[in-house]
Design an enzyme around this catalytic site. Structure first.
Site, PDB file in Angstrom:
ATOM      1  N   GLN A 147       0.834  -1.197   0.000  1.00 30.99           N
ATOM      2  CA  GLN A 147       0.000   0.000   0.000  1.00 30.99           C
ATOM      3  C   GLN A 147       0.875   1.255   0.000  1.00 30.99           C
ATOM      4  OE1 GLN A 147      -1.932   0.677   3.756  1.00 30.99           O
ATOM      5  NE2 GLN A 147      -3.522   1.983   2.892  1.00 30.99           N
ATOM      6  N   GLY A 148       0.816   2.038  -1.082  1.00 30.70           N
ATOM      7  CA  GLY A 148       1.607   3.263  -1.177  1.00 30.70           C
ATOM      8  C   GLY A 148       0.751   4.500  -0.969  1.00 30.70           C
ATOM      9  N   SER A 202       0.953   6.563   2.519  1.00 24.95           N
ATOM     10  CA  SER A 202       1.652   7.530   3.383  1.00 24.95           C
ATOM     11  C   SER A 202       2.933   8.039   2.732  1.00 24.95           C
ATOM     12  CB  SER A 202       2.018   6.877   4.718  1.00 24.95           C
ATOM     13  OG  SER A 202       0.879   6.349   5.332  1.00 24.95           O
ATOM     14  N   GLU A 227     -10.389  -0.989   5.678  1.00 21.40           N
ATOM     15  CA  GLU A 227      -9.176  -1.321   6.424  1.00 21.40           C
ATOM     16  C   GLU A 227      -9.487  -1.485   7.916  1.00 21.40           C
ATOM     17  OE1 GLU A 227      -5.971   1.497   5.883  1.00 21.40           O
ATOM     18  OE2 GLU A 227      -4.573   0.296   7.062  1.00 21.40           O
ATOM     19  N   ASN A 273      -5.197   6.256  16.653  1.00 17.79           N
ATOM     20  CA  ASN A 273      -6.333   6.271  17.587  1.00 17.79           C
ATOM     21  C   ASN A 273      -6.854   7.687  17.816  1.00 17.79           C
ATOM     22  OD1 ASN A 273      -5.948   3.556  17.661  1.00 17.79           O
ATOM     23  ND2 ASN A 273      -5.867   3.397  19.901  1.00 17.79           N
ATOM     24  N   GLU A 274      -5.956   8.685  17.747  1.00 16.39           N
ATOM     25  CA  GLU A 274      -6.429  10.076  17.901  1.00 16.39           C
ATOM     26  C   GLU A 274      -7.351  10.437  16.740  1.00 16.39           C
ATOM     27  OE1 GLU A 274      -3.223   9.189  18.146  1.00 16.39           O
ATOM     28  OE2 GLU A 274      -2.919   9.448  20.302  1.00 16.39           O
TER      29      GLU A 274
HETATM   30  C1  LIG Z   1       3.990  -0.372  11.372  1.00 15.18           C
HETATM   31  C2  LIG Z   1       3.337   0.569  10.410  1.00 15.18           C
HETATM   32  C3  LIG Z   1       2.979   0.106   9.159  1.00 15.18           C
HETATM   33  C4  LIG Z   1       2.405   0.974   8.233  1.00 15.18           C
HETATM   34  N1  LIG Z   1       2.135   0.513   6.970  1.00 15.18           N
HETATM   35  C5  LIG Z   1       1.714   1.379   6.025  1.00 15.18           C
HETATM   36  C6  LIG Z   1       1.559   0.945   4.665  1.00 15.18           C
HETATM   37  O1  LIG Z   1       1.762  -0.219   4.339  1.00 15.18           O
HETATM   38  N2  LIG Z   1       1.187   1.854   3.738  1.00 15.18           N
HETATM   39  C7  LIG Z   1       0.931   3.156   4.062  1.00 15.18           C
HETATM   40  O2  LIG Z   1       0.561   3.919   3.176  1.00 15.18           O
HETATM   41  N3  LIG Z   1       1.087   3.610   5.341  1.00 15.18           N
HETATM   42  C8  LIG Z   1       1.466   2.745   6.323  1.00 15.18           C
HETATM   43  N4  LIG Z   1       1.643   3.180   7.614  1.00 15.18           N
HETATM   44  C9  LIG Z   1       1.500   4.603   7.890  1.00 15.18           C
HETATM   45  C10 LIG Z   1       0.350   4.956   8.806  1.00 15.18           C
HETATM   46  O3  LIG Z   1      -0.859   4.939   8.098  1.00 15.18           O
HETATM   47  C11 LIG Z   1       0.675   6.347   9.390  1.00 15.18           C
HETATM   48  O4  LIG Z   1       1.770   6.173  10.254  1.00 15.18           O
HETATM   49  C12 LIG Z   1      -0.481   6.933  10.146  1.00 15.18           C
HETATM   50  O5  LIG Z   1      -1.508   7.295   9.275  1.00 15.18           O
HETATM   51  C13 LIG Z   1      -0.039   8.185  10.949  1.00 15.18           C
HETATM   52  O6  LIG Z   1       0.633   9.081  10.127  1.00 15.18           O
HETATM   53  P1  LIG Z   1       2.093   9.652  10.512  1.00 15.18           P
HETATM   54  O7  LIG Z   1       2.972   8.507  10.876  1.00 15.18           O
HETATM   55  O8  LIG Z   1       2.545  10.548   9.414  1.00 15.18           O
HETATM   56  O9  LIG Z   1       1.873  10.498  11.836  1.00 15.18           O
HETATM   57  P2  LIG Z   1       1.236  12.015  11.953  1.00 15.18           P
HETATM   58  O10 LIG Z   1       0.108  12.111  11.045  1.00 15.18           O
HETATM   59  O11 LIG Z   1       2.431  12.930  11.737  1.00 15.18           O
HETATM   60  O12 LIG Z   1       0.798  11.997  13.427  1.00 15.18           O
HETATM   61  C14 LIG Z   1       1.691  12.191  14.541  1.00 15.18           C
HETATM   62  C15 LIG Z   1       0.843  12.199  15.823  1.00 15.18           C
HETATM   63  O13 LIG Z   1      -0.085  13.313  15.788  1.00 15.18           O
HETATM   64  C16 LIG Z   1      -1.423  12.849  15.938  1.00 15.18           C
HETATM   65  N5  LIG Z   1      -2.321  13.635  15.083  1.00 15.18           N
HETATM   66  C17 LIG Z   1      -2.156  13.943  13.762  1.00 15.18           C
HETATM   67  N6  LIG Z   1      -3.191  14.666  13.302  1.00 15.18           N
HETATM   68  C18 LIG Z   1      -4.055  14.821  14.334  1.00 15.18           C
HETATM   69  C19 LIG Z   1      -5.330  15.467  14.482  1.00 15.18           C
HETATM   70  N7  LIG Z   1      -5.922  16.062  13.446  1.00 15.18           N
HETATM   71  N8  LIG Z   1      -5.950  15.423  15.690  1.00 15.18           N
HETATM   72  C20 LIG Z   1      -5.365  14.766  16.751  1.00 15.18           C
HETATM   73  N9  LIG Z   1      -4.135  14.152  16.667  1.00 15.18           N
HETATM   74  C21 LIG Z   1      -3.504  14.162  15.483  1.00 15.18           C
HETATM   75  C22 LIG Z   1      -1.397  11.400  15.498  1.00 15.18           C
HETATM   76  O14 LIG Z   1      -2.420  10.655  16.100  1.00 15.18           O
HETATM   77  C23 LIG Z   1      -0.028  10.945  15.974  1.00 15.18           C
HETATM   78  O15 LIG Z   1      -0.067  10.606  17.352  1.00 15.18           O
HETATM   79  C24 LIG Z   1       2.169   2.329   8.583  1.00 15.18           C
HETATM   80  C25 LIG Z   1       2.520   2.777   9.873  1.00 15.18           C
HETATM   81  C26 LIG Z   1       3.083   1.917  10.776  1.00 15.18           C
HETATM   82  C27 LIG Z   1       3.455   2.446  12.150  1.00 15.18           C
END
Ligand SMILES: Cc1cc2nc3c(=O)[nH]c(=O)nc-3n(C[C@H](O)[C@H](O)[C@H](O)COP(=O)(O)OP(=O)(O)OC[C@H]3O[C@@H](n4cnc5c(N)ncnc54)[C@H](O)[C@@H]3O)c2cc1C
Length: 398
Positions: free
Chosen positions: A126-127, A129, A244, A384-385
């Site tokens: 899945q591409g 993020s 998902e 979860n947020e």
């Molecule tokens: C092990 C793992 C596997 C993954 N696999 C995939 C994959 O295969 N393909 C893919 O596309 N992605 C994948 N992901 C990405 C995943 O979907 C993102 O990590 C997730 O959506 C959070 O985005 P971020 O890491 O950029 O954190 P951010 O969006 O930068 O968030 C950082 C923190 O801020 C909080 N936050 C952000 N916005 C808000 C808001 N509006 N209100 C309250 N709190 C907020 C978040 O909850 C988090 O605690 C994976 C992630 C992990 C950890």
């Protein structure tokens, strides 16, 4: 609302349970019980066994290999699969891109991809993020410039799970850089063998390799590999993300892990009584079991409602939050149960901490990496947020 299973559903549960008992290869079951890392072959082998039985893609339309089961039977199937415990079919194909292709893809895309997804002939990743586009996914920057019959894709994806195994990747890309956020996004299917794609591993805190960065450098993608209409990718992504979260509560997995926890806690300990005889530890197990029972009731209410409504429910966000909190709580209790064996041994040169414990008995080795690995469940699938934001809007109307 009647939460009990009908006689027909109980007979179905027994049939699935017997299949899981007889068909799941013992080495795969052992890895699952002990929370060891699965290899690619384990997942492929098991999905093909399910597919041969006609159960790899139960929720798909019958014409494409689905079973026509009711939501309750689908729930029972997943519960039994997770309790076995058996691996899930590869979600990126079966739960994510498959249903998108079924709903929005061309006939040629359906014929080409769906049977290969069901049999795991093609491994998908899945591409979505990107660095700077996770929770705020619509700010993604990877571009797809139209050039004749192709798009030329440039940019970077990150956290791409098992991209190192992947034959195909489904990507959100920006085909119209002038359009605002959500409106300029398209959904492309990209062959991972295309020149210009580089996969780089991200080392995770558990010592494993599960996620990657994927770079696109002038990657040519035939226009026929676009799903649906140009610039409608955001709608397809929302549809996919709704799927998902289905089944993300993983109640069966937590039940299986609690069973394992009790087995470990009952073991003799040198110079001390088994942990299960410690009342405070038993209270902790009971507390998590009570939470799990409550979650199971909520899940059954959602499933029973689906029996009547036949559409997704925003309550899946509640299931995701509680389910992930319980999974993490159980992983913490497992860590507590193995005590000093949970200590990482940094001096062990090439420690594969999942499969070769540097200290303690062999079965204890995977549990500390499992604890660290499971921090992910409150982040992926929408953190979860973000689920709390969805509950506030869609359920509480705030
Ligand atoms: C092990 C793992 C596997 C993954 N696999 C995939 C994959 O295969 N393909 C893919 O596309 N992605 C994948 N992901 C990405 C995943 O979907 C993102 O990590 C997730 O959506 C959070 O985005 P971020 O890491 O950029 O954190 P951010 O969006 O930068 O968030 C950082 C923190 O801020 C909080 N936050 C952000 N916005 C808000 C808001 N509006 N209100 C309250 N709190 C907020 C978040 O909850 C988090 O605690 C994976 C992630 C992990 C950890």
């Amino acid at each position: 609302m009647d939460l009990r299973f009908t006689p027909d559903e109980i007979a179905f549960r027994d049939e699935v349970r017997a299949f899981m008992r007889d068909a799941l290869p013992a080495p795969i079951r052992r890895k699952m019980v002990e929370a060891r890392r699965l290899e690619k072959d384990d997942i492929v082998t098991w999905q093909r066994i399910l597919n041969a039985r006609g159960w790899a893609v139960p929720h798909w339309p019958v014409a494409w290999g689905g079973t026509g089961w009711s939501p309750v039977k689908q729930y029972i199937f997943h519960e039994e699969l997770q309790q076995a415990p058996a691996p899930d079919p590869l979600p990126f194909g079966v739960n994510m891109v498959g249903p998108v292709i079924i709903a929005f893809g061309s006939e040629a895309q359906k014929r080409r991809h769906l049977p290969r997804i069901a049999n795991l002939d093609d491994w998908w990743c899945q591409g979505f993020s990107e660095p700077g586009a996770g929770s705020d996914l619509a700010s993604l920057k990877t571009t797809a410039r139209r050039d004749g019959d192709s798009y030329v894709v440039n940019g970077q994806k990150t956290w791409t799970t098992t991209a190192q195994y992947a034959d195909w990747i489904f990507c959100l890309v920006r085909a119209d850089p002038a359009a605002k956020k959500q409106q300029g996004i398209s959904f492309l299917l990209i062959d991972m063998k295309t020149p210009g794609i580089t996969v780089r591993p991200i080392q995770t805190i558990d010592g494993g390799r599960e996620v990657n960065e994927v770079f696109f450098d002038d990657v040519r993608v035939p226009v026929e590999n676009r799903v649906g209409e140009e610039n409608r990718g955001w709608d397809y992504a929302k549809f996919l993300l709704g799927n998902e979260r289905t089944g993300i509560a993983r109640i069966g997995t937590s039940k299986a892990r609690i069973r394992r926890l009790k087995e470990i806690a009952a073991l003799e300990r040198a110079g001390d009584k088994p942990l299960i005889e410690d009342e405070r530890f038993r209270t902790k197990i009971a507390a998590v079991e009570v939470e799990l029972k409550a979650l199971e009731m909520t899940q059954l209410r959602v499933v029973a409602a689906a029996r009547e409504r036949n559409e997704p429910d925003p309550a899946s966000s509640i299931l995701k939050i509680k389910g992930s909190e319980i999974q993490q709580a159980v992983s913490e209790l497992l860590l507590e149960a193995i005590g000093p064996y949970a200590l990482p041994e940094e001096t062990h040169d090439d420690a594969d901490r999942w499969n070769e414990p540097p200290i303690g008995p062999e079965w204890a080795g995977p549990l500390a990496p499992h604890y660290f690995n499971w921090r992910k469940v409150s982040i992926y699938g929408g953190s979860n947020e973000i689920q709390k934001n969805i509950i506030a809007k869609a359920i509480l109307g705030l």
